[in-house]
Design a protein around this motif. Structure first.
Motif, mmCIF file in Angstrom:
data_model
loop_
_atom_site.group_PDB
_atom_site.id
_atom_site.type_symbol
_atom_site.label_atom_id
_atom_site.label_comp_id
_atom_site.label_asym_id
_atom_site.label_seq_id
_atom_site.Cartn_x
_atom_site.Cartn_y
_atom_site.Cartn_z
ATOM 1 N N GLY A 44 0.852 -1.185 0.000
ATOM 2 C CA GLY A 44 0.000 0.000 0.000
ATOM 3 C C GLY A 44 0.880 1.225 0.000
ATOM 4 O O GLY A 44 2.065 1.149 0.353
ATOM 5 N N PRO A 45 0.348 2.370 -0.395
ATOM 6 C CA PRO A 45 1.159 3.589 -0.462
ATOM 7 C C PRO A 45 1.596 4.041 0.926
ATOM 8 O O PRO A 45 1.056 3.599 1.949
ATOM 9 C CB PRO A 45 0.207 4.619 -1.100
ATOM 10 C CG PRO A 45 -1.162 4.093 -0.817
ATOM 11 C CD PRO A 45 -1.050 2.606 -0.810
ATOM 12 N N ASN A 46 2.590 4.921 0.974
ATOM 13 C CA ASN A 46 3.015 5.503 2.245
ATOM 14 C C ASN A 46 1.820 6.173 2.917
ATOM 15 O O ASN A 46 1.022 6.847 2.262
ATOM 16 C CB ASN A 46 4.133 6.524 2.025
ATOM 17 C CG ASN A 46 5.447 5.866 1.660
ATOM 18 O OD1 ASN A 46 5.738 4.756 2.094
ATOM 19 N ND2 ASN A 46 6.258 6.537 0.866
ATOM 20 N N PHE A 84 12.930 -2.857 11.309
ATOM 21 C CA PHE A 84 12.415 -1.517 11.068
ATOM 22 C C PHE A 84 12.907 -0.924 9.756
ATOM 23 O O PHE A 84 13.928 -1.337 9.210
ATOM 24 C CB PHE A 84 12.791 -0.593 12.232
ATOM 25 C CG PHE A 84 12.228 -1.019 13.553
ATOM 26 C CD1 PHE A 84 10.857 -1.100 13.745
ATOM 27 C CD2 PHE A 84 13.062 -1.353 14.608
ATOM 28 C CE1 PHE A 84 10.327 -1.493 14.966
ATOM 29 C CE2 PHE A 84 12.551 -1.752 15.835
ATOM 30 C CZ PHE A 84 11.172 -1.828 16.008
ATOM 31 N N GLN A 85 12.168 0.086 9.302
ATOM 32 C CA GLN A 85 12.519 0.780 8.064
ATOM 33 C C GLN A 85 13.890 1.435 8.166
ATOM 34 O O GLN A 85 14.679 1.397 7.225
ATOM 35 C CB GLN A 85 11.444 1.834 7.761
ATOM 36 C CG GLN A 85 11.685 2.620 6.490
ATOM 37 C CD GLN A 85 10.502 3.513 6.156
ATOM 38 O OE1 GLN A 85 9.400 3.312 6.630
ATOM 39 N NE2 GLN A 85 10.734 4.498 5.316
ATOM 40 N N GLU A 163 8.934 -1.837 5.230
ATOM 41 C CA GLU A 163 9.605 -1.180 4.098
ATOM 42 C C GLU A 163 11.051 -1.688 3.964
ATOM 43 O O GLU A 163 12.022 -0.925 4.142
ATOM 44 C CB GLU A 163 9.581 0.349 4.251
ATOM 45 C CG GLU A 163 8.192 0.952 4.215
ATOM 46 C CD GLU A 163 7.502 0.849 2.850
ATOM 47 O OE1 GLU A 163 8.130 0.363 1.883
ATOM 48 O OE2 GLU A 163 6.328 1.256 2.750
ATOM 49 N N PRO A 164 11.228 -2.964 3.648
ATOM 50 C CA PRO A 164 12.575 -3.556 3.634
ATOM 51 C C PRO A 164 13.520 -2.977 2.587
ATOM 52 O O PRO A 164 14.728 -3.182 2.680
ATOM 53 C CB PRO A 164 12.302 -5.036 3.350
ATOM 54 C CG PRO A 164 10.955 -5.076 2.698
ATOM 55 C CD PRO A 164 10.187 -3.955 3.305
ATOM 56 N N MET A 191 6.599 -11.653 6.955
ATOM 57 C CA MET A 191 5.709 -10.634 6.402
ATOM 58 C C MET A 191 6.566 -9.472 5.915
ATOM 59 O O MET A 191 7.503 -9.063 6.613
ATOM 60 C CB MET A 191 4.720 -10.114 7.448
ATOM 61 C CG MET A 191 3.634 -11.075 7.837
ATOM 62 S SD MET A 191 2.403 -10.269 8.921
ATOM 63 C CE MET A 191 1.588 -9.174 7.743
ATOM 64 N N ALA A 192 6.253 -8.965 4.739
ATOM 65 C CA ALA A 192 6.936 -7.779 4.204
ATOM 66 C C ALA A 192 5.889 -6.706 3.942
ATOM 67 O O ALA A 192 4.934 -6.945 3.196
ATOM 68 C CB ALA A 192 7.686 -8.123 2.925
ATOM 69 N N LEU A 193 6.061 -5.554 4.569
ATOM 70 C CA LEU A 193 5.155 -4.428 4.382
ATOM 71 C C LEU A 193 5.869 -3.413 3.491
ATOM 72 O O LEU A 193 6.911 -2.890 3.878
ATOM 73 C CB LEU A 193 4.801 -3.791 5.727
ATOM 74 C CG LEU A 193 4.474 -4.729 6.891
ATOM 75 C CD1 LEU A 193 4.155 -3.936 8.147
ATOM 76 C CD2 LEU A 193 3.313 -5.637 6.545
#
Length: 201
Positions: A44-46, A84-85, A163-164, A191-193
């Motif tokens: 999904g978008p930022n 974390f990002q 956000e990898p 899981m990758a967001l």
């Protein structure tokens, strides 16, 4: 293998999250299950609520409504590791080795068990040769691999990447996607967001 034959690690049912002063909920009506060994991508978008979803799943926040139910096969509490990002924010040890050991340093495990696990995990993450290097000297992709090393040391059941691919060059993106594929092959639940769906594809 059909999901009915695998163990359901956690289930979200009609989850919503609102914050005081916001015009509308950040998340609303979110329902899905994650099973042992899954590799799930949430795109999904930022600003669409992916990081909020991660904090809810990890138990760092509670839903405004709906439910999140999680359990391990042995009935214990589900262990969730977060990547974390901002990779630098997750570095707590001076060297690669010290950082990987940070979360497990107060455990009651025998020293030889910890030492063997450290060697195995650093080899798995391709960081063994750099184990005595300063942790902050690593590349962006290597820092994410180091974060995962710390999570694997604690034997987390689920690894969630926020956000990898953020702030990575092409080489770093290749490293991280290869790592996620390897974790999946090793039977880890991932899981990758991300808003960068093309890199996942």
């Amino acid at each position: 293998m059909p999901s009915s034959e695998r163990y359901e690690l956690f289930k979200l049912t009609d989850v919503a999250k609102s914050f005081t002063g916001a015009e509308r909920p950040v998340l609303n009506g979110i329902s899905f299950s994650v099973y042992d060994g899954d590799c799930v991508v949430v795109s999904g978008p930022n600003g669409s609520g992916k990081t909020v979803l991660m904090t809810l799943i990890a138990g760092l926040e509670t839903p405004s409504s709906g439910s999140i139910v999680s359990s391990r096969k042995d009935g214990g509490e589900l262990r969730i590791g977060l990547v974390f990002q901002e990779a630098d924010a997750q570095i707590l040890g001076d060297t690669v080795e010290e950082d990987a050991l940070f979360g497990i340093r107060d455990s009651k495990l025998p020293k030889e068990v910890i030492a063997q696990r450290l060697e195995t995990v650093l080899m798995q993450m391709g960081l063994y040769e750099k184990r005595r290097s300063p942790a902050r000297s690593l590349s962006g992709g290597e820092k994410r691999r180091l974060a995962v090393a710390g999570i694997l040391m604690m034997e987390a059941d689920v690894i969630i990447f926020d956000e990898p691919f953020a702030n990575l060059d092409f080489a770093g993106v290749v490293q991280v996607t290869a790592m996620i594929e390897q974790l999946q092959r090793d039977g880890k639940t991932v899981m990758a967001l991300t808003h960068e769906l093309e890199k996942v594809l």
